[in-house]
Design an enzyme around this catalytic site. Structure first.
Site, short mmCIF file in Angstrom:
data_model
loop_
_atom_site.label_atom_id
_atom_site.label_comp_id
_atom_site.label_asym_id
_atom_site.label_seq_id
_atom_site.Cartn_x
_atom_site.Cartn_y
_atom_site.Cartn_z
N VAL A 1 37.25 32.80 30.49
CA VAL A 1 38.60 33.06 29.99
C VAL A 1 39.54 31.92 30.32
CG1 VAL A 1 40.60 34.58 30.17
CG2 VAL A 1 38.29 35.55 30.13
N ASP B 1 40.28 26.41 40.68
CA ASP B 1 39.12 27.27 40.92
C ASP B 1 38.59 27.00 42.32
OD1 ASP B 1 37.08 28.83 38.68
OD2 ASP B 1 36.28 28.41 40.67
N ARG C 1 32.04 23.71 40.26
CA ARG C 1 32.57 23.97 38.91
C ARG C 1 33.67 22.98 38.58
NH1 ARG C 1 32.19 25.72 33.71
NH2 ARG C 1 33.95 27.00 33.03
N CYS D 1 33.05 42.95 30.09
CA CYS D 1 34.15 43.74 29.52
C CYS D 1 33.74 45.16 29.16
CB CYS D 1 34.71 43.04 28.28
SG CYS D 1 35.70 41.57 28.65
#
Length: 433
Positions: free
Chosen positions: A17, A35, A40, A273
């Site tokens: 997202v 983050d 990452r 989700c």
């Protein structure tokens, strides 16, 4: 609040997202992607996104290599794991995951930690926007008190809050972040306009300004709950029609000729989700004294489908006089959906685990999944190529590569094929969900 044209934006969380959103904002604003995962951050700074949500070309067009380069730029994206790099921002957008625990209860820890991080650098006039899927009330009842406590600032006097639920569909290259209409909201009418104008600057599909934070939170959580219930209905139909020896897909095709019939298909319901959000709504419903029967029934049925598929495969093997104990089965797919590397909350794992209870060797082949990630998360060693014969093959995920395979010639002409997704030619399989 600082004028939008003079704003610096911080995205908290650079996953499926946060990163696409950060890249779009970086085309117009100086943007920091924060983050806590150092590897990452390093990977993104080199211009590569392993989630494949952003192309290397698009990422490299906005990426900034250092804080010095960022400070001298009017736009661009700096990826960082240092809180110092977000201290000068005035808009903070939180896009961290909101999972459930082993008892399907909401886990707000990532949201708590990210709110604590933002609070450390929060200044007067700043705006904090939450995008994480939550039950109605989390933003004001859970997050705002943390922001107030750790910043010593007063809500709606010194700082303000917005909520704009994410609608990212992992792996979907048509409905990308700018092409999905965005629901927005704010803690005051002025803030609601401010948040709405912020998203309008990048969302070409337009925005919808909700009347309040709780309305926006509720709208998001029911979107996925509705899909979950509809899929549960067709999954139950599949179980019924299987007992009646009727092909469910043919029934749905016939019923779909009516203009208002909803085109849902049976299958596994996982991901971050649809397989999670209904539990958030159910939790809040129970807190206010209501037991949600339909929502939880849909969840129970969908969560049972992996075990059901495995039992159907074993039943098929017995009917065809194939050995079960010590058998070898090839499972195609471990990600939660087709043509996507995301393995979070995949329900394909339920098929694997149930088959293993029969002392069956299950080889998993998935060219989209990261082998190291699958090994760490599920303890499974993916096979890199298909070789040898199998008693059966289960197509669990409809990756495009599988549709090009001549399965019978690869796994053995006497092998059974069970098509969970209903994407293979009917005449080429022994059964489908």
């Amino acid at each position: 609040m600082k004028d939008l044209k003079d704003s610096k934006i911080a995205l908290i969380g650079l996953g499926y997202v946060g990163l696409p959103l950060a890249v779009e904002f970086a085309k117009k604003f100086p943007t920091v992607g924060f983050d806590i995962n150092k590897s990452r951050v390093e990977e993104l700074t080199k211009g590569f996104d392993r989630t494949l949500e952003v192309s290397d070309e698009d990422l490299q067009s906005v990426i900034l290599k250092s804080s010095e380069e960022f400070n001298g730029s009017s736009k661009g994206l700096l990826c960082s794991d240092s809180i110092a790099d977000i201290s000068d921002c005035n808009i903070y957008i939180v896009t961290v995951p909101t999972p459930t625990d082993e008892h399907n209860r909401p886990v707000l820890t990532p949201l708590t930690k990210s709110s604590e991080t933002v609070a450390k650098v929060l200044s007067k006039g700043d705006v904090v926007i939450y995008e994480s899927t939550v039950y109605p009330g989390v933003t004001e009842d859970h997050c705002v008190p943390i922001l107030e406590r750790d910043s010593a600032l007063k809500y709606n006097e010194d700082f303000f809050v917005g909520y704009s639920p994410e609608r990212i569909n992992p792996g979907d290259k048509n409905h990308t972040v700018t092409k999905i209409l965005k629901v927005t909201s704010g803690s005051t009418p002025e803030v609601a306009d401010y948040v709405d104008n912020l998203y309008k600057s990048i969302i070409t599909a337009g925005t919808f300004k909700a009347s309040g934070l709780k309305v926006a939170e509720a709208a998001k959580v029911i979107e996925n709950s509705q899909r979950d219930i509809n899929i549960a209905f067709v999954n139950e139909l599949a179980k019924i029609f299987n007992l009646m020896n009727i092909d469910t897909h043919e029934v749905l095709e016939a019923a779909g000729t009516k203009w208002n019939f909803l085109p849902f298909k049976p299958g596994l319901v996982g991901g971050h989700c649809i397989g999670v959000d209904p539990y958030y709504l159910a939790q809040k419903a129970q807190e206010v004294g209501y037991h949600p029967e339909i929502i939880l029934a849909g969840r129970r049925l969908n969560d049972s489908m992996g075990q059901y598929v495995a039992s159907q495969v074993v039943k098929l093997m017995i009917q065809n006089e194939l050995k079960v104990l010590g058998a070898k089965i090839l499972m195609l797919g471990i990600t939660f959906k087709e043509d996507c590397p995301d393995i979070r909350n995949t329900r394909a794992i339920d098929i694997y685990r149930e088959l293993r209870t029969y002392d069956i060797q299950v080889d998993v082949y998935d060219p989209w999944a990261d082998p190291a990630e699958v090994k760490e998360e599920y303890g499974i060693n993916l096979i890199s190529e298909i070789s040898g014969e199998y008693e059966a093959c289960v197509l669990a995920v409809a990756h495009k590569q599988y549709l090009e395979l001549d399965l019978k010639s690869i796994i053995g002409k006497n092998s059974l094929i069970y098509d969970v997704k209903g994407v293979l030619p009917k005449e080429s399989v022994n059964a489908r969900l």
